[in-house]
Design a protein around this motif. Sequence first.
Motif, PDB file in Angstrom:
ATOM      1  N   UNK A  94       4.114   2.624   1.343  1.00 26.88           N
ATOM      2  CA  UNK A  94       2.188   2.747   0.587  1.00 26.88           C
ATOM      3  C   UNK A  94       1.576   1.781   0.448  1.00 26.88           C
ATOM      4  N   UNK A  95       2.028  -0.047   0.127  1.00 23.21           N
ATOM      5  CA  UNK A  95       1.865  -0.264   0.812  1.00 23.21           C
ATOM      6  C   UNK A  95       0.885  -0.897   2.186  1.00 23.21           C
ATOM      7  N   UNK A  96       1.325  -0.342   3.218  1.00 22.80           N
ATOM      8  CA  UNK A  96       0.663  -0.697   4.249  1.00 22.80           C
ATOM      9  C   UNK A  96      -1.363  -0.073   4.566  1.00 22.80           C
ATOM     10  N   UNK A  97      -0.226   1.651   3.778  1.00 22.47           N
ATOM     11  CA  UNK A  97      -1.709   2.352   3.345  1.00 22.47           C
ATOM     12  C   UNK A  97      -2.737   1.973   2.445  1.00 22.47           C
ATOM     13  N   UNK A  98      -2.319   1.369   1.414  1.00 25.18           N
ATOM     14  CA  UNK A  98      -3.745   0.170   0.454  1.00 25.18           C
ATOM     15  C   UNK A  98      -4.183  -1.062   1.157  1.00 25.18           C
ATOM     16  N   UNK A  99      -3.334  -1.662   2.368  1.00 26.69           N
ATOM     17  CA  UNK A  99      -3.488  -2.912   2.648  1.00 26.69           C
ATOM     18  C   UNK A  99      -5.004  -2.504   3.947  1.00 26.69           C
ATOM     19  N   UNK A 100      -4.250  -1.019   4.071  1.00 27.26           N
ATOM     20  CA  UNK A 100      -5.018  -0.657   5.601  1.00 27.26           C
ATOM     21  C   UNK A 100      -6.811  -0.498   4.501  1.00 27.26           C
ATOM     22  N   UNK A 101      -6.580   0.597   3.799  1.00 31.17           N
ATOM     23  CA  UNK A 101      -7.392   0.914   2.692  1.00 31.17           C
ATOM     24  C   UNK A 101      -8.482   0.558   1.658  1.00 31.17           C
ATOM     25  N   UNK A 102      -8.271  -1.005   1.842  1.00 35.81           N
ATOM     26  CA  UNK A 102      -8.204  -2.579   1.194  1.00 35.81           C
ATOM     27  C   UNK A 102      -9.060  -3.346   2.305  1.00 35.81           C
ATOM     28  N   UNK A 103      -9.141  -2.917   3.325  1.00 37.53           N
ATOM     29  CA  UNK A 103      -8.825  -4.085   4.419  1.00 37.53           C
ATOM     30  C   UNK A 103      -8.761  -5.093   4.783  1.00 37.53           C
ATOM     31  N   UNK A 104      -7.104  -5.390   4.232  1.00 36.18           N
ATOM     32  CA  UNK A 104      -6.688  -6.786   4.304  1.00 36.18           C
ATOM     33  C   UNK A 104      -5.419  -6.286   5.934  1.00 36.18           C
ATOM     34  N   UNK A 105      -5.737  -7.021   6.979  1.00 35.87           N
ATOM     35  CA  UNK A 105      -4.706  -7.652   8.315  1.00 35.87           C
ATOM     36  C   UNK A 105      -3.472  -6.800   7.785  1.00 35.87           C
ATOM     37  N   UNK A 106      -2.635  -6.448   8.608  1.00 41.35           N
ATOM     38  CA  UNK A 106      -1.343  -6.053   8.303  1.00 41.35           C
ATOM     39  C   UNK A 106      -0.651  -7.522   8.509  1.00 41.35           C
ATOM     40  N   UNK A 108      -2.116 -10.368   7.862  1.00 37.06           N
ATOM     41  CA  UNK A 108      -1.871 -11.247   6.988  1.00 37.06           C
ATOM     42  C   UNK A 108      -0.814 -10.710   5.581  1.00 37.06           C
ATOM     43  N   UNK A 109      -0.517  -9.093   5.738  1.00 34.97           N
ATOM     44  CA  UNK A 109       0.404  -8.724   4.685  1.00 34.97           C
ATOM     45  C   UNK A 109       1.836  -9.428   5.094  1.00 34.97           C
ATOM     46  N   UNK A 110       2.328  -9.772   6.539  1.00 29.85           N
ATOM     47  CA  UNK A 110       3.832  -9.878   7.191  1.00 29.85           C
ATOM     48  C   UNK A 110       3.569 -11.471   6.798  1.00 29.85           C
ATOM     49  N   UNK A 111       2.373 -12.316   6.882  1.00 26.27           N
ATOM     50  CA  UNK A 111       2.558 -13.037   6.609  1.00 26.27           C
ATOM     51  C   UNK A 111       2.788 -14.065   5.466  1.00 26.27           C
ATOM     52  N   UNK A 112       1.971 -13.004   4.384  1.00 27.62           N
ATOM     53  CA  UNK A 112       2.625 -13.384   3.411  1.00 27.62           C
ATOM     54  C   UNK A 112       3.592 -13.203   2.557  1.00 27.62           C
ATOM     55  N   UNK A 113       4.148 -12.138   3.091  1.00 26.06           N
ATOM     56  CA  UNK A 113       5.835 -11.817   2.844  1.00 26.06           C
ATOM     57  C   UNK A 113       6.985 -13.004   3.303  1.00 26.06           C
ATOM     58  N   UNK A 114       6.235 -13.318   4.743  1.00 22.30           N
ATOM     59  CA  UNK A 114       7.091 -14.355   5.089  1.00 22.30           C
ATOM     60  C   UNK A 114       7.120 -15.707   4.392  1.00 22.30           C
ATOM     61  N   UNK A 115       5.696 -15.934   3.641  1.00 25.88           N
ATOM     62  CA  UNK A 115       5.785 -17.321   2.633  1.00 25.88           C
ATOM     63  C   UNK A 115       6.490 -17.144   1.824  1.00 25.88           C
ATOM     64  N   UNK A 116       6.465 -15.773   1.059  1.00 26.01           N
ATOM     65  CA  UNK A 116       7.490 -15.838  -0.739  1.00 26.01           C
ATOM     66  C   UNK A 116       8.837 -15.711   0.097  1.00 26.01           C
ATOM     67  N   UNK A 117       9.186 -15.612   1.108  1.00 26.99           N
ATOM     68  CA  UNK A 117      10.409 -15.481   1.878  1.00 26.99           C
ATOM     69  C   UNK A 117      11.171 -16.776   1.628  1.00 26.99           C
ATOM     70  N   UNK A 118      10.609 -17.905   2.471  1.00 22.63           N
ATOM     71  CA  UNK A 118      10.901 -19.253   2.251  1.00 22.63           C
ATOM     72  C   UNK A 118      10.315 -20.144   1.043  1.00 22.63           C
ATOM     73  N   UNK A 119       9.857 -19.322   0.162  1.00 21.03           N
ATOM     74  CA  UNK A 119       9.915 -19.917  -0.942  1.00 21.03           C
ATOM     75  C   UNK A 119       8.836 -20.385  -1.372  1.00 21.03           C
ATOM     76  N   UNK A 120       7.864 -20.331  -0.010  1.00 18.67           N
ATOM     77  CA  UNK A 120       6.367 -20.953  -0.724  1.00 18.67           C
ATOM     78  C   UNK A 120       5.729 -20.277  -1.103  1.00 18.67           C
TER      79      UNK A 120
END
Length: 122
Positions: A94-106, A108-120
């Motif tokens: 559902x997150x991927x579907x929502x990102x596609x619906x609002x025009x967020x490139x995948x 960007x989603x992956x980069x955001x997750x990776x930033x969170x993963x390393x504590x940034x």
Amino acid sequence: MFDDRSPIYRQIAERIKGDILSGALAEGAQVMSTNQFAVAYRINPATAAKGLQSLVDEDILYKRRGVGMFVSADARERLRTRHRERFFTDVVDPMITEAETIGVPLDDVVDHIRQHEIGEPS
């Protein structure tokens, strides 16, 4: 312990599954008996039995006649596998579907997750 959102027997089963996933109930550990559940939580023994039996039916618990019910040897890993599958179906897809619906490139989603993963900060 119980709420009105789902039947009590399901809540018992989910609580035991949660305890197995968290490690509070180890593989091979004995779980409370039907009567112990009934007394501890002031519920009908048949309700407790239904919750425990559902876990036996899923091979999460097994019965030892005259002794009690125990956590199956591979219960934790099987529960983790099921939760992982549900995580992708219920959360990631559902997150991927929502990102596609609002025009967020995948990406960007992956980069955001990776930033969170390393504590940034996000």
